[in-house]
Design a protein around this motif. Sequence first.
Motif, PDB file in Angstrom:
ATOM      1  N   ILE A 143      13.008 -20.502 -27.133  1.00  0.00           N
ATOM      2  CA  ILE A 143      14.017 -21.266 -27.879  1.00  0.00           C
ATOM      3  C   ILE A 143      15.365 -20.552 -27.820  1.00  0.00           C
ATOM      4  CG2 ILE A 143      14.735 -21.933 -30.218  1.00  0.00           C
ATOM      5  CD1 ILE A 143      11.799 -22.712 -30.704  1.00  0.00           C
ATOM      6  N   ILE A 144      15.357 -19.242 -27.926  1.00  0.00           N
ATOM      7  CA  ILE A 144      16.600 -18.473 -27.825  1.00  0.00           C
ATOM      8  C   ILE A 144      17.238 -18.709 -26.457  1.00  0.00           C
ATOM      9  CG2 ILE A 144      17.572 -16.139 -27.723  1.00  0.00           C
ATOM     10  CD1 ILE A 144      15.288 -15.320 -29.706  1.00  0.00           C
ATOM     11  N   THR A 145      16.433 -18.633 -25.412  1.00  0.00           N
ATOM     12  CA  THR A 145      16.938 -18.838 -24.048  1.00  0.00           C
ATOM     13  C   THR A 145      17.493 -20.252 -23.900  1.00  0.00           C
ATOM     14  OG1 THR A 145      15.374 -17.236 -23.166  1.00  0.00           O
ATOM     15  CG2 THR A 145      16.301 -18.817 -21.603  1.00  0.00           C
ATOM     16  N   LYS A 146      16.752 -21.234 -24.378  1.00  0.00           N
ATOM     17  CA  LYS A 146      17.204 -22.634 -24.295  1.00  0.00           C
ATOM     18  C   LYS A 146      18.487 -22.835 -25.093  1.00  0.00           C
ATOM     19  CE  LYS A 146      16.235 -27.267 -23.842  1.00  0.00           C
ATOM     20  NZ  LYS A 146      17.583 -27.771 -23.819  1.00  0.00           N
ATOM     21  N   SER A 147      18.588 -22.242 -26.259  1.00  0.00           N
ATOM     22  CA  SER A 147      19.781 -22.371 -27.097  1.00  0.00           C
ATOM     23  C   SER A 147      20.999 -21.764 -26.397  1.00  0.00           C
ATOM     24  CB  SER A 147      19.564 -21.692 -28.444  1.00  0.00           C
ATOM     25  OG  SER A 147      18.492 -22.289 -29.125  1.00  0.00           O
ATOM     26  N   ARG A 148      20.792 -20.613 -25.767  1.00  0.00           N
ATOM     27  CA  ARG A 148      21.885 -19.968 -25.036  1.00  0.00           C
ATOM     28  C   ARG A 148      22.305 -20.835 -23.849  1.00  0.00           C
ATOM     29  NH1 ARG A 148      21.893 -17.365 -20.718  1.00  0.00           N
ATOM     30  NH2 ARG A 148      19.684 -16.921 -20.665  1.00  0.00           N
ATOM     31  N   GLU A 149      21.329 -21.369 -23.137  1.00  0.00           N
ATOM     32  CA  GLU A 149      21.630 -22.246 -21.996  1.00  0.00           C
ATOM     33  C   GLU A 149      22.370 -23.505 -22.453  1.00  0.00           C
ATOM     34  OE1 GLU A 149      17.752 -22.786 -20.306  1.00  0.00           O
ATOM     35  OE2 GLU A 149      17.825 -20.874 -19.214  1.00  0.00           O
ATOM     36  N   ASP A 150      21.938 -24.083 -23.585  1.00  0.00           N
ATOM     37  CA  ASP A 150      22.610 -25.276 -24.124  1.00  0.00           C
ATOM     38  C   ASP A 150      24.054 -24.963 -24.512  1.00  0.00           C
ATOM     39  OD1 ASP A 150      20.266 -26.696 -23.758  1.00  0.00           O
ATOM     40  OD2 ASP A 150      19.744 -26.747 -25.899  1.00  0.00           O
ATOM     41  N   MET A 151      24.269 -23.816 -25.163  1.00  0.00           N
ATOM     42  CA  MET A 151      25.624 -23.427 -25.555  1.00  0.00           C
ATOM     43  C   MET A 151      26.487 -23.235 -24.313  1.00  0.00           C
ATOM     44  SD  MET A 151      27.814 -22.559 -28.040  1.00  0.00           S
ATOM     45  CE  MET A 151      26.933 -22.022 -29.485  1.00  0.00           C
ATOM     46  N   ALA A 190      30.972 -27.725 -19.876  1.00  0.00           N
ATOM     47  CA  ALA A 190      31.359 -29.135 -19.848  1.00  0.00           C
ATOM     48  C   ALA A 190      32.804 -29.340 -20.290  1.00  0.00           C
ATOM     49  CB  ALA A 190      30.413 -29.952 -20.726  1.00  0.00           C
ATOM     50  N   LEU A 191      33.334 -28.409 -21.040  1.00  0.00           N
ATOM     51  CA  LEU A 191      34.712 -28.528 -21.525  1.00  0.00           C
ATOM     52  C   LEU A 191      35.743 -28.151 -20.467  1.00  0.00           C
ATOM     53  CD1 LEU A 191      34.225 -26.869 -25.033  1.00  0.00           C
ATOM     54  CD2 LEU A 191      34.450 -29.316 -24.543  1.00  0.00           C
ATOM     55  N   LEU A 192      35.307 -27.459 -19.421  1.00  0.00           N
ATOM     56  CA  LEU A 192      36.227 -26.912 -18.425  1.00  0.00           C
ATOM     57  C   LEU A 192      35.777 -27.300 -17.024  1.00  0.00           C
ATOM     58  CD1 LEU A 192      36.253 -23.270 -19.846  1.00  0.00           C
ATOM     59  CD2 LEU A 192      37.958 -25.032 -20.315  1.00  0.00           C
ATOM     60  N   THR A 243      38.453 -23.400 -13.663  1.00  0.00           N
ATOM     61  CA  THR A 243      38.952 -22.834 -14.919  1.00  0.00           C
ATOM     62  C   THR A 243      37.887 -21.956 -15.564  1.00  0.00           C
ATOM     63  OG1 THR A 243      40.375 -24.756 -15.242  1.00  0.00           O
ATOM     64  CG2 THR A 243      39.931 -23.400 -17.179  1.00  0.00           C
ATOM     65  N   TYR A 244      36.648 -22.451 -15.568  1.00  0.00           N
ATOM     66  CA  TYR A 244      35.546 -21.689 -16.144  1.00  0.00           C
ATOM     67  C   TYR A 244      35.379 -20.348 -15.416  1.00  0.00           C
ATOM     68  CZ  TYR A 244      30.862 -20.322 -17.559  1.00  0.00           C
ATOM     69  OH  TYR A 244      29.794 -19.614 -18.028  1.00  0.00           O
ATOM     70  N   ASP A 245      35.327 -20.398 -14.084  1.00  0.00           N
ATOM     71  CA  ASP A 245      35.167 -19.162 -13.307  1.00  0.00           C
ATOM     72  C   ASP A 245      36.319 -18.199 -13.564  1.00  0.00           C
ATOM     73  OD1 ASP A 245      32.808 -20.128 -12.232  1.00  0.00           O
ATOM     74  OD2 ASP A 245      33.748 -20.805 -10.358  1.00  0.00           O
ATOM     75  N   GLY A 246      37.532 -18.717 -13.631  1.00  0.00           N
ATOM     76  CA  GLY A 246      38.698 -17.876 -13.904  1.00  0.00           C
ATOM     77  C   GLY A 246      38.622 -17.246 -15.285  1.00  0.00           C
TER      78      GLY A 246
END
Length: 156
Positions: A106-114, A120-122, A126-129
């Motif tokens: 669940i911790i791993t899934k939560s981190r992946e979801d976050m 998704a916002l970038l 931009t994300y890589d930068g």
Amino acid sequence: MQQNLDRDLLIVLNDVARNMRTRFDQLARSTYAMTRAQWIILARLERQPGMSQNEMAAICEVEPITVARLVDRLESRGMVERRADPNDRRIRRLYLLPAAKPIVEIITKSREDMNARLIALLDQKTYDGLVDALLRIKENLANEPLTGDALAEAGE
């Protein structure tokens, strides 16, 4: 003045980190009646089994007694065990037990979801930068020696 503070890197980084910690606190409490600190211990032990309580305290940036209490609770739930270090009987090494596996998932899934929500916002460039810039900042801070003035300001 307010506009300058709204775009101040230190303030923005702190606010983002605080919001992320708050989300994970809420998730840990609502999912398994645990704390984010307990989740951090489980996630770290998944990646680095056999850490000492002192090593864990340094990573969590808390006192060893705080980690000892957190581990006590995890141990009582059958998720973590302490084992004597074969080379130093004063050291207790920490290991996950099978009961921790569903929570680690669940911790791993939560981190992946976050991460997915952040990505998704970038756009990818931009994300890589952003990640590259933060990694450079992290490395720079880690390698920057503290001078006598900086230690004095920090109260050391």
